[in-house]
Design a protein around this motif. Structure first.
Motif, PDB file in Angstrom:
ATOM      1  N   ASP A  85       2.913   2.473  -2.511  1.00  0.00           N
ATOM      2  CA  ASP A  85       2.841   3.188  -3.791  1.00  0.00           C
ATOM      3  C   ASP A  85       1.421   3.665  -4.094  1.00  0.00           C
ATOM      4  O   ASP A  85       1.212   4.737  -4.635  1.00  0.00           O
ATOM      5  CB  ASP A  85       3.339   2.288  -4.921  1.00  0.00           C
ATOM      6  CG  ASP A  85       4.819   1.951  -4.774  1.00  0.00           C
ATOM      7  OD1 ASP A  85       5.563   2.782  -4.233  1.00  0.00           O
ATOM      8  OD2 ASP A  85       5.212   0.846  -5.184  1.00  0.00           O
ATOM      9  N   GLN A  86       0.434   2.842  -3.702  1.00  0.00           N
ATOM     10  CA  GLN A  86      -0.971   3.182  -3.945  1.00  0.00           C
ATOM     11  C   GLN A  86      -1.836   2.362  -3.004  1.00  0.00           C
ATOM     12  O   GLN A  86      -1.618   1.153  -2.839  1.00  0.00           O
ATOM     13  CB  GLN A  86      -1.358   2.873  -5.396  1.00  0.00           C
ATOM     14  CG  GLN A  86      -2.792   3.220  -5.738  1.00  0.00           C
ATOM     15  CD  GLN A  86      -3.115   2.932  -7.192  1.00  0.00           C
ATOM     16  OE1 GLN A  86      -2.227   2.737  -8.013  1.00  0.00           O
ATOM     17  NE2 GLN A  86      -4.399   2.911  -7.509  1.00  0.00           N
ATOM     18  N   LYS A  87      -2.816   2.996  -2.377  1.00  0.00           N
ATOM     19  CA  LYS A  87      -3.691   2.286  -1.455  1.00  0.00           C
ATOM     20  C   LYS A  87      -4.490   1.230  -2.207  1.00  0.00           C
ATOM     21  O   LYS A  87      -5.104   1.513  -3.234  1.00  0.00           O
ATOM     22  CB  LYS A  87      -4.642   3.256  -0.755  1.00  0.00           C
ATOM     23  CG  LYS A  87      -5.591   2.573   0.230  1.00  0.00           C
ATOM     24  CD  LYS A  87      -6.438   3.583   0.971  1.00  0.00           C
ATOM     25  CE  LYS A  87      -7.496   2.902   1.831  1.00  0.00           C
ATOM     26  NZ  LYS A  87      -6.920   1.959   2.807  1.00  0.00           N
ATOM     27  N   ASP A  98       8.820   4.047  -0.687  1.00  0.00           N
ATOM     28  CA  ASP A  98       8.011   3.310  -1.643  1.00  0.00           C
ATOM     29  C   ASP A  98       8.338   1.829  -1.483  1.00  0.00           C
ATOM     30  O   ASP A  98       9.201   1.453  -0.686  1.00  0.00           O
ATOM     31  CB  ASP A  98       8.251   3.782  -3.086  1.00  0.00           C
ATOM     32  CG  ASP A  98       9.720   3.715  -3.500  1.00  0.00           C
ATOM     33  OD1 ASP A  98      10.466   2.874  -2.958  1.00  0.00           O
ATOM     34  OD2 ASP A  98      10.129   4.500  -4.367  1.00  0.00           O
ATOM     35  N   ASN A 116       0.799  -1.218   0.000  1.00  0.00           N
ATOM     36  CA  ASN A 116       0.000   0.000   0.000  1.00  0.00           C
ATOM     37  C   ASN A 116       0.837   1.276   0.000  1.00  0.00           C
ATOM     38  O   ASN A 116       0.284   2.368   0.110  1.00  0.00           O
ATOM     39  CB  ASN A 116      -0.941  -0.010   1.205  1.00  0.00           C
ATOM     40  CG  ASN A 116      -2.095  -0.973   1.042  1.00  0.00           C
ATOM     41  OD1 ASN A 116      -3.167  -0.611   0.570  1.00  0.00           O
ATOM     42  ND2 ASN A 116      -1.887  -2.230   1.418  1.00  0.00           N
TER      43      ASN A 116
END
Length: 217
Positions: free
Chosen positions: A109-111, A161, A107
């Protein structure tokens, strides 16, 4: 749960014990047992059927790259196991979705969106990463990887990240880079209440640790 689901869950528990029985990274059988217990509690409080969350909670670390040397082989073995146990296709799909989207690193880098079943398992797993148990597991894992205990000159990283998350840093920094952030990431109201108390345990510990590090009585 019906009788077949109870048998499937018992088989999953045995499978997990075989994979994680010799783990020394803090992702061993006792960790899974606590996550399963927390998952059970949260399912009751959120009033959801427990089978899929408990299966995901039981199996979520058997393909973790911190634990297994060959992730693809582990994934295939788990897929075969679920098929042999005749877990329905719909349940298998949701179990995989939860396992694949659960972790903190996934999660960064992006949820990753999760259904309520997955949110419950994620909360349970994250609760076991904080508080007194979280402190113990952090130092246990740090010793496992050979990370330095503390270096005041090395500041916690603020921009992480997935690619840089696993790079080694002092154990104490892990509290600031991950653990103290987990309280605000809880999904369910029940988990948020538990997290608030465990958060304070960690903050008190860090204050005491730093005072003693400097030689203060």
């Amino acid at each position: 749960m019906n009788e077949l689901q109870q048998q499937q869950l018992a088989a999953a528990t045995t499978y997990m014990q075989q994979v994680l029985g010799s783990d020394h990274s803090g992702h061993s059988v006792d960790h899974i047992q606590r996550v399963v217990h927390l998952t059970t509690t949260l399912c009751q409080q959120e009033q959801v059927a427990a089978f899929v969350p408990l299966m995901a909670a039981t199996l979520h670390d058997v393909i973790d790259d911190k634990v297994v040397s060959d992730v693809e082989q582990a994934r295939q073995a788990l897929s075969n196991f679920l098929g042999v146990q005749q877990v329905s296709t719909a349940d298998q799909n949701e179990i995989w979705l939860i396992i694949d989207r659960l972790s903190f690193s996934k999660n960064l880098d992006q949820k990753q969106e999760l259904p309520l079943n997955g949110q419950i398992v994620q909360d349970a797993d994250r609760l076991d990463a904080i508080g007194a148990i979280g402190i113990a597991r952090t130092f246990y894992y740090g010793g496992h990887t050979g990370a330095p205990l503390y270096d005041p000159a090395v500041k916690p990283r603020t921009q992480l990240d997935k690619a840089t998350y696993r790079k080694q840093s002092p154990v104490i920094n892990h509290f600031y880079e991950k653990l103290l952030l987990l309280q605000d990431s809880m999904n369910t109201a029940s988990a948020k209440k538990i997290a608030a108390q465990r958060q304070q345990v960690m903050l008190t510990f860090l204050d005491e640790f730093k005072a003693e590090w400097q030689g203060e009585s």
